[in-house]
Design an enzyme around this catalytic site. Structure first.
Site, PDB file in Angstrom:
ATOM      1  N   THR A 293       1.098  -5.070  -4.156  1.00  0.00           N
ATOM      2  CA  THR A 293       1.501  -5.979  -5.217  1.00  0.00           C
ATOM      3  C   THR A 293       2.754  -5.479  -5.936  1.00  0.00           C
ATOM      4  OG1 THR A 293       0.258  -4.884  -6.981  1.00  0.00           O
ATOM      5  CG2 THR A 293      -0.931  -6.473  -5.610  1.00  0.00           C
ATOM      6  N   THR A 341      -2.471  -2.159  -5.067  1.00  0.00           N
ATOM      7  CA  THR A 341      -1.523  -2.268  -6.173  1.00  0.00           C
ATOM      8  C   THR A 341      -0.342  -1.349  -5.928  1.00  0.00           C
ATOM      9  OG1 THR A 341      -2.360  -0.422  -7.518  1.00  0.00           O
ATOM     10  CG2 THR A 341      -3.496  -2.544  -7.715  1.00  0.00           C
ATOM     11  N   ASP A 342       0.783  -1.663  -6.539  1.00  0.00           N
ATOM     12  CA  ASP A 342       1.812  -0.634  -6.664  1.00  0.00           C
ATOM     13  C   ASP A 342       1.260   0.400  -7.648  1.00  0.00           C
ATOM     14  OD1 ASP A 342       4.193   0.722  -6.337  1.00  0.00           O
ATOM     15  OD2 ASP A 342       5.463  -0.997  -6.775  1.00  0.00           O
ATOM     16  N   ALA A 343       1.926   1.531  -7.786  1.00  0.00           N
ATOM     17  CA  ALA A 343       1.397   2.615  -8.612  1.00  0.00           C
ATOM     18  C   ALA A 343       1.099   2.130 -10.024  1.00  0.00           C
ATOM     19  CB  ALA A 343       2.383   3.779  -8.644  1.00  0.00           C
ATOM     20  N   LEU A 344      -0.119   2.380 -10.488  1.00  0.00           N
ATOM     21  CA  LEU A 344      -0.533   1.896 -11.801  1.00  0.00           C
ATOM     22  C   LEU A 344      -0.023   2.773 -12.936  1.00  0.00           C
ATOM     23  CD1 LEU A 344      -4.188   0.709 -11.064  1.00  0.00           C
ATOM     24  CD2 LEU A 344      -2.130  -0.687 -11.344  1.00  0.00           C
TER      25      LEU A 344
END
Length: 673
Positions: A293, A341-344
Site C-alpha cells: 500500500t 502496508t508500506d512501513a508504518l
C-alpha cells in the site's frame, strides 16, 4: 469520518459515558484514547522487569500478520535513544522473540548485509528460530532489492534500476526487465530471502517526485504495466514473492511519504487509466504474491476522514482505507495475494496514528501484513513488543465485537499468508556449508556482472552532442593532425583530459573506464589530471587552472537524484549517527559539489574547452549542468564499486564508450523533460 456502533452498557461508569455521546465522532475519540493508553502501557513496560506473557490463539494470529525489521539491535539497556548496531548475526533475544510470538515476517536492510557467508547464516538462523515456534511456520524474509537507487546488498549485482529498464523499452521491449529480475531472484534465493519488495509500478508523471522518480519504469501506464508483469513473472519463477508497489499509485506526488502525507487529486477516470492500471494489468497477467500500500490520500477513491492523535481531522490514507484495500483491491480488482502496508513508522502514518491504532486501522482496512509497526532495538523492547501484540489483539477484538471487522476475515488473512509461505518458501535441504558454497558461486558472478554492464550500455541516453565531439576518436585525430602540423609531433599523440569527480573511488572508476575505452579505440592512453572535489578552493587553485589550460578536454560527473529516505533505508536515518555521519533527506551533503560542478563546467566553457558532462541518476535534474556542456550523457547506473581490487563503474564504462564511438547510445528517455 468512519462511524462506529456504540458498545453495550456494562456498568454505571460506562453508561454515564455513553449517555454523553451525542454522535459517533466521540466514540472514535474514545477508541483513540484507549489506543493511546495502550501505547503508554507499552512504553512503561520497556523499563519494567520482564515477565512471561502468555499468547492466546488470537495473539498468535496477530503476530503472524506482522513484519518486523531487525535493522539494529543493542545488547545494552542504557544505550542512547537511537541504537546503531547493525544486526549481522542473530541475537538470542531476537531469536527467542521469533520463537515465542510466531512472528510472520522480518525485513532486512543494508545494515544486515556484510558478506555472502554472513547473510546466508543470518537467514538460516532466522528460519531455525521460526521453526522452533509452536506453529513451526517459516518466516517471510523480505528486502527492498529494486536495483538502482534502492539496493540493499552491496556485494550483489545492483543493476541500473527501473528507469534504465524503461530506457531500453523502445529497442528491446521488456527483454532486459525479465533478464535482470531473473538474476535478482537467483541471488535473493541463494541468500535465503523469500520476498522482494519490488517491482515499483508507480507511473511517474511528476518531475518533482522525490520518492519515486527513477524508481519508476516511466510515465506511460501500459509500458510500466508490461515491465511490471515481466518483473513479477521472473521473480516468482525463481520462488521469490514479488511485491507490486505502491498501491494505488505514488507517481504523481511531490511529498515523500517518509516525511509527510501526500495527496493525489486525480479524478476517478484518470486514476483508473493511469495510477492503478499497472496494478490491475499485473493482477490479471501475473498473479503477484503481494501488493504494498501507499500512505497517500486519494479523495476520489475514499474521502472519509479520521481524527489524528493531535486531534485534527484528515482524509484517510490508502493504507487505512477499507474502501481502497478491501472494496477496490480485494473485491473489485480480485487480488488474491497478500496486501502489505508500506512501513508504518513512516511519517505518512506515524505522525497521525499511534502504533496500536495504526496497526488496527490497517488490519480492519484489509491489509494482511503490517510492515514495521514497532521497533525492537534492545532487550527490553522484546517484552514491550509482546505487549504491543496483545494490545493490538485486544483492540481488534473490540472492533470485531462492534461489527467493523470479522473473525472470518482475520482467519482468511492468516490463511492467505500461510498459503503463500507454502507456495514460495522451500527451506534448503543441504547443509549450511553447502548453501554458503552455492551462494558464493551465484552472487555477483561474472555472468551477472556482464548483464549489469550490458543494461548500462543499452540504457545510456545521449541528451546533447555539439562541436562534433562524438566520436571522440575523430576529434582526437583532428587534434593530432593539428599538433602534427604545428609541432611535427607523433600522429597518435595522447590527449590531455582534465576531470572533476566527487571522490577517490569515482576518480579510479572513471580513469579505468577512460583507459580501457581508449585502448579499445586503439588510441594512445591519455594524460589524465583531476580535481577530486573537497570544496570550491580546490577548483580555483593555480594547479587546477594550469591543468585545465593544458587540457584538450574537460569531463565532469555527478550523481543527480532527488534525495529520499528510501535510498538510505527508512525513518531511522532522520537522526544523527553517533559516528558523526548525518543522514538527511536534504541535499546539504551534496550541495557544495553540485555548485562546484556547475562552476567548473562554466569555467571550462569560458576557456573554450570541449566540455563533457556525465550525469548519473535523474533526467529531471540535468538542466543546470547541460547548459554549460557540449556533450551530455545520462546513465541511470550510478554505482561505483571495487571488484577484484579495481574500481568499477558500469555507467562510466558506457558513457566513455559512447563518447569515443566504441558503441552507440541506445537509450531513450521514458519520461518527458
Amino acid at each position: 469520518m468512519i462511524y462506529h456502533k456504540p458498545r453495550s452498557i456494562k456498568d454505571t461508569v460506562f453508561g454515564v459515558f455513553c449517555c454523553l455521546i451525542i454522535n459517533c465522532l466521540l466514540v472514535n475519540c474514545f477508541l483513540f484514547n484507549a489506543a493511546a493508553k495502550a501505547e503508554q502501557k507499552i512504553e512503561k513496560l520497556m523499563t519494567e522487569k520482564q515477565q512471561p506473557i502468555a499468547f492466546t490463539l488470537l495473539d498468535q494470529m496477530i503476530a503472524q500478520k506482522m513484519a518486523l525489521d531487525i535493522r539494529y539491535f543493542c545488547q545494552q539497556e542504557d544505550t542512547p535513544k537511537h541504537c546503531w548496531q547493525g544486526v549481522t548475526t542473530l541475537p538470542d533475544e531476537l531469536a527467542q522473540l521469533i520463537t515465542d510470538t510466531n512472528l510472520g515476517s522480518v525485513v532486512l536492510f543494508a545494515e544486515n548485509f556484510d558478506t555472502t557467508e554472513q547473510v546466508v547464516k543470518l537467514t538460516h538462523d532466522l528460519q531455525q528460530a521460526a521453526l522452533k515456534s509452536s506453529l513451526k511456520k517459516p518466516l517471510i524474509i523480505s528486502v527492498d532489492q529494486e536495483g538502482g537507487r534502492v539496493f540493499r546488498f552491496n556485494k550483489g549485482t545492483a543493476f541500473a534500476g527501473n528507469m534504465a529498464l524503461g530506457a531500453t523499452y523502445t529497442q528491446h521491449q521488456t527483454y532486459y526487465t525479465e533478464r535482470v529480475n531473473h538474476v535478482i531472484a537467483t541471488e535473493l534465493k541463494a541468500l535465503g530471502i523469500s520476498n522482494n519488495y519490488a517491482p515499483v509500478v508507480d507511473v511517474n508523471t511528476n518531475s518533482q517526485n522525490p520518492v519515486i522518480n527513477t524508481r519508476s519504469y516511466g510515465e506511460k501506464p501500459i509500458e510500466v504495466a508490461k515491465h511490471g508483469v515481466s518483473a513479477v513473472k521472473a521473480l516468482q519463477q525463481h520462488g521469490i514473492m514479488a511485491t507490486l508497489k505502491h498501491f494505488p499509485g505514488h507517481g504523481d506526488t511531490h511529498v515523500d511519504s517518509h516525511l509527510g502525507l501526500p495527496r493525489v487529486d486525480h479524478p476517478l477516470n484518470v486514476i483508473e487509466k493511469n495510477d492503478i492500471f499497472p496494478f490491475s494489468w499485473a493482477i490479471k497477467q501475473a498473479s503477484p504474491a503481494m501488493i504494498m500500500t501507499a500512505h497517500i490520500q486519494y479523495p476520489a477513491l475514499d474521502d472519509s476522514t479520521f481524527t489524528s492523535k493531535s486531534g485534527k481531522t484528515f482524509i484517510r490514507p490508502a493504507t487505512m482505507s477499507r474502501k481502497i484495500l478491501h472494496d477496490l483491491l480485494r473485491t473489485k480488482m480480485q487480488f488474491k495475494g497478500i496486501i502489505a502496508t508500506d512501513a508504518l513508522d513512516m511519517a505518512g502514518i506515524a505522525h497521525y496514528f499511534d502504533k496500536v491504532q495504526a496497526t488496527v486501522e490497517t488490519f480492519t482496512a484489509g491489509a494482511d501484513l503490517a510492515v514495521m509497526p514497532f521497533k525492537v532495538r534492545k532487550p527490553s523492547d522484546v517484552q514491550a513488543f509482546k505487549q504491543f501484540i496483545k494490545a493490538v489483539s485486544k483492540a481488534l477484538e473490540t472492533r470485531i465485537e462492534q461489527g467493523e471487522f470479522t473473525l472470518a476475515e482475520l482467519e482468511a488473512s492468516v490463511a492467505r499468508i500461510n498459503h503463500h509461505k507454502e507456495s514460495y518458501i522451500t527451506l534448503p535441504s543441504v547443509s549450511l556449508a553447502k548453501q554458503i558454497e552455492q551462494a558464493n558461486n551465484i552472487i555477483a558472478s561474472s555472468f551477472h556482472l556482464e548483464l549489469e554492464q550490458e543494461l548500462a550500455d543499452e540504457a545510456t541516453v545521449l541528451l546533447k552532442n555539439e562541436q562534433g565531439l562524438i566520436p571522440l576518436k575523430q576529434y582526437s585525430a583532428n587534434i593530432n593532425a593539428k599538433a602534427n602540423a604545428d609541432n611535427h609531433s607523433n600522429n597518435n599523440a595522447a590527449l590531455n583530459i582534465h576531470v572533476l569527480v566527487e571522490n577517490q573511488l569515482e576518480f579510479e572508476a572513471l580513469t579505468l573506464a577512460i583507459n580501457e575505452e581508449f585502448a579499445i579505440a586503439k588510441l594512445a592512453q591519455p594524460h589524465i589530471t583531476a580535481v577530486i572535489a573537497t570544496d570550491k578552493s580546490s577548483l580555483m587553485n593555480k594547479e587546477n587552472n594550469a591543468a585545465l589550460k593544458r587540457s584538450d578536454l574537460f569531463i565532469s560527473t555527478i550523481n543527480v537524484k532527488t534525495a529520499s529516505l528510501v535510498d538510505l533505508g527508512g525513518m531511522d536515518d532522520l537522526v544523527t549517527v553517533p559516528t558523526g555521519k548525518v543522514a538527511s533527506t536534504s541535499k546539504e551533503s551534496k550541495l557544495t559539489y553540485d555548485k562546484l560542478v556547475e562552476l567548473a563546467l562554466a569555467n571550462a566553457k569560458a576557456q573554450q574547452k570541449p566540455v563533457v558532462f556525465i550525469g548519473r541518476g535523474s533526467p529531471y535534474l540535468m538542466s543546470p549542468y547541460s547548459q554549460h556542456a557540449d556533450v551530455v550523457l545520462l546513465g541511470f547506473d550510478d554505482r561505483s564499486f571495487y571488484h577484484n581490487n579495481a574500481a568499477q563503474s558500469p555507467g562510466y564504462n558506457s558513457a566513455i564508450g559512447i563518447l569515443l564511438g566504441n558503441q552507440q547510445a541506445q537509450g531513450k528517455l521514458p519520461v518527458s523533460l
